[in-house]
Scaffold this active site. Structure first.
Site, PDB file in Angstrom:
ATOM      1  CE  LYS A 184       2.282  -5.299   6.230  1.00  0.00           C
ATOM      2  NZ  LYS A 184       1.692  -4.090   5.713  1.00  0.00           N
ATOM      3  NE  ARG A 188      -3.648   0.033   2.485  1.00  0.00           N
ATOM      4  CZ  ARG A 188      -3.508   0.902   3.488  1.00  0.00           C
ATOM      5  NH1 ARG A 188      -2.611   0.689   4.428  1.00  0.00           N
ATOM      6  NH2 ARG A 188      -4.257   1.974   3.545  1.00  0.00           N
ATOM      7  NE  ARG A 227       4.501   3.814  10.765  1.00  0.00           N
ATOM      8  CZ  ARG A 227       4.178   3.178   9.640  1.00  0.00           C
ATOM      9  NH1 ARG A 227       3.011   2.625   9.530  1.00  0.00           N
ATOM     10  NH2 ARG A 227       5.013   3.129   8.643  1.00  0.00           N
TER      11      ARG A 227
HETATM   12  C1  BTN Z   1       0.584  -3.984   2.321  1.00  0.00           C
HETATM   13  O1  BTN Z   1       0.542  -4.435   3.469  1.00  0.00           O
HETATM   14  O2  BTN Z   1       1.153  -2.921   2.046  1.00  0.00           O
HETATM   15  C2  BTN Z   1      -0.089  -4.801   1.222  1.00  0.00           C
HETATM   16  C3  BTN Z   1       0.841  -5.854   0.676  1.00  0.00           C
HETATM   17  C4  BTN Z   1       0.239  -6.673  -0.449  1.00  0.00           C
HETATM   18  C5  BTN Z   1       1.255  -7.584  -1.091  1.00  0.00           C
HETATM   19  C6  BTN Z   1       0.637  -8.538  -2.055  1.00  0.00           C
HETATM   20  S1  BTN Z   1       1.749  -9.818  -2.574  1.00  0.00           S
HETATM   21  C7  BTN Z   1       0.615 -10.314  -3.787  1.00  0.00           C
HETATM   22  C8  BTN Z   1       0.048  -9.060  -4.405  1.00  0.00           C
HETATM   23  N1  BTN Z   1       0.913  -8.558  -5.453  1.00  0.00           N
HETATM   24  C9  BTN Z   1       1.443  -7.386  -5.142  1.00  0.00           C
HETATM   25  O3  BTN Z   1       2.226  -6.747  -5.862  1.00  0.00           O
HETATM   26  N2  BTN Z   1       1.024  -6.986  -3.943  1.00  0.00           N
HETATM   27  C10 BTN Z   1       0.104  -7.942  -3.351  1.00  0.00           C
END
Ligand code: BTN
Length: 329
Positions: free
Chosen positions: A188, A123, A323
């Protein structure tokens, strides 16, 4: 690329395999085997021991993904919703891939997994660390008759589904951090990234991307917040990536169907039970702006309720990050 993939499937058992054996099995020369092994080392960061005259061996065995094993781990009612399972050895991002596929007409229920993402996305434009052969990088494409606005709570519903799937695999005490983080004891463990396209009044197409850390190893040093992985929580022996992928996919497939019928409502109680920050003082960041308040749960649409000095305010999913107060920017 295909040769490299085939060689890694053979070496995945962590045993020694001679160059002659690999060359014979794949119908290529020993020098082609050598080149593919060197490419895998350099490109994928894998440690492959080479003993002259004896062959090749991966320093640590790999539990590689297999579409049939993923499918077998999904209960029949949810399995029936799958149009297609794709497994890529390497891709930029499973989300980006499915967004492109959706534009080209891919059906609802397309599931995409990868062993490695060269441009994994989190994100807020962050990169998602995605080393080869470990962790879970999974995306599901789903078509809804609903409008994008009506899908505002879907990311929370999906997060609940993934948390429940991990719980069913023995990970006790999974927490959620609004809107899309999976936490274990405040660290996380994974996250979700939802990407929508569609008409203002519907229909919509959604790609739900899930990343779960199973074994980050040295790659964890690139992550700038407290993290954990399933290997630390459950131990290496307890992790079966195909089964885990199946359980996560099963949870998502059930969640999208339920959401299409009833929206976020049936997920709210479960989300709030897992809410890591409920009742605590938090700081919300909206770009440069910061808002301090007490986290008071979520609305029926999945927005965050915050008790601030100016009274209760709500914030839509995707607008803010959360946060502990005073954390570094
Ligand atoms: C976050 O916590 O910021 C979200 C992370 C999401 C990661 C997943 S891995 C599969 C899919 N492909 C990506 O490029 N991102 C999501």
């Amino acid at each position: 690329m295909e040769t490299q993939r085939q060689i890694l499937r053979i070496l995945a058992d962590g045993e020694r395999h001679s160059g002659a054996e690999l060359a014979r099995t794949l119908g290529i020369t020993r020098s082609a085997v050598w080149k593919a092994v060197r490419r895998a080392e350099a490109g994928l960061g894998l440690a492959i021991e080479t003993v002259r005259g004896q062959g090749y061996r991966l320093r640590a065995p790999l539990d590689l993904l297999d579409a049939e094993r993923v499918r077998a781990a999904i209960a029949p009612p949810q399995r029936a919703r799958i149009a297609h399972i794709e497994i890529h050895d390497e891709i930029d991002s499973t989300n980006s891939h499915l967004m492109r596929a959706a534009r080209a007409g891919a059906p609802s229920g397309t599931l995409c997994l990868a062993e490695r993402q060269s441009g994994g996305r989190g994100r807020h434009g962050r990169c998602w660390v995605s080393p080869y052969g470990s962790n879970l990088y999974l995306s599901l494409l789903w078509h809804f008759a609903l409008s994008p606005a009506e899908l505002a709570g879907l990311s929370l519903a999906a997060g609940t589904a993934v948390a429940d799937a991990l719980s069913s695999e023995g990970v006790a005490e999974i927490g959620l951090k609004w809107p899309n983080d999976l936490l274990w004891h405040g660290r996380k463990l994974g996250g979700l990234l939802l990407e929508l396209s569609g008409e203002a009044t519907g229909p919509s197409q959604v790609v739900i991307g899930v990343g779960v850390n199973t074994r980050l190893g040295a790659a964890g040093s690139a992550i700038d917040q407290p993290w954990t992985d399933l290997e630390q929580i459950l131990g290496a022996q307890a992790i079966d990536r195909n089964r885990l992928a199946g359980r996560v996919a099963e949870g998502l497939l059930a969640a999208v169907a339920r959401y299409a019928e009833a929206g976020l409502t049936p997920f709210i109680a479960q989300w709030e039970r897992r809410d890591h920050h409920r009742g605590t003082a938090v700081e919300l960041r909206l770009g440069e702006r910061r808002v301090l308040g007490t986290h008071a749960g979520i609305t029926e649409q999945g927005a965050l309720r915050l008790l601030t000095a100016a009274g209760e305010q709500t914030f839509q999913a995707g607008e803010v990050s959360l946060r502990a107060p005073g954390a570094d920017p």
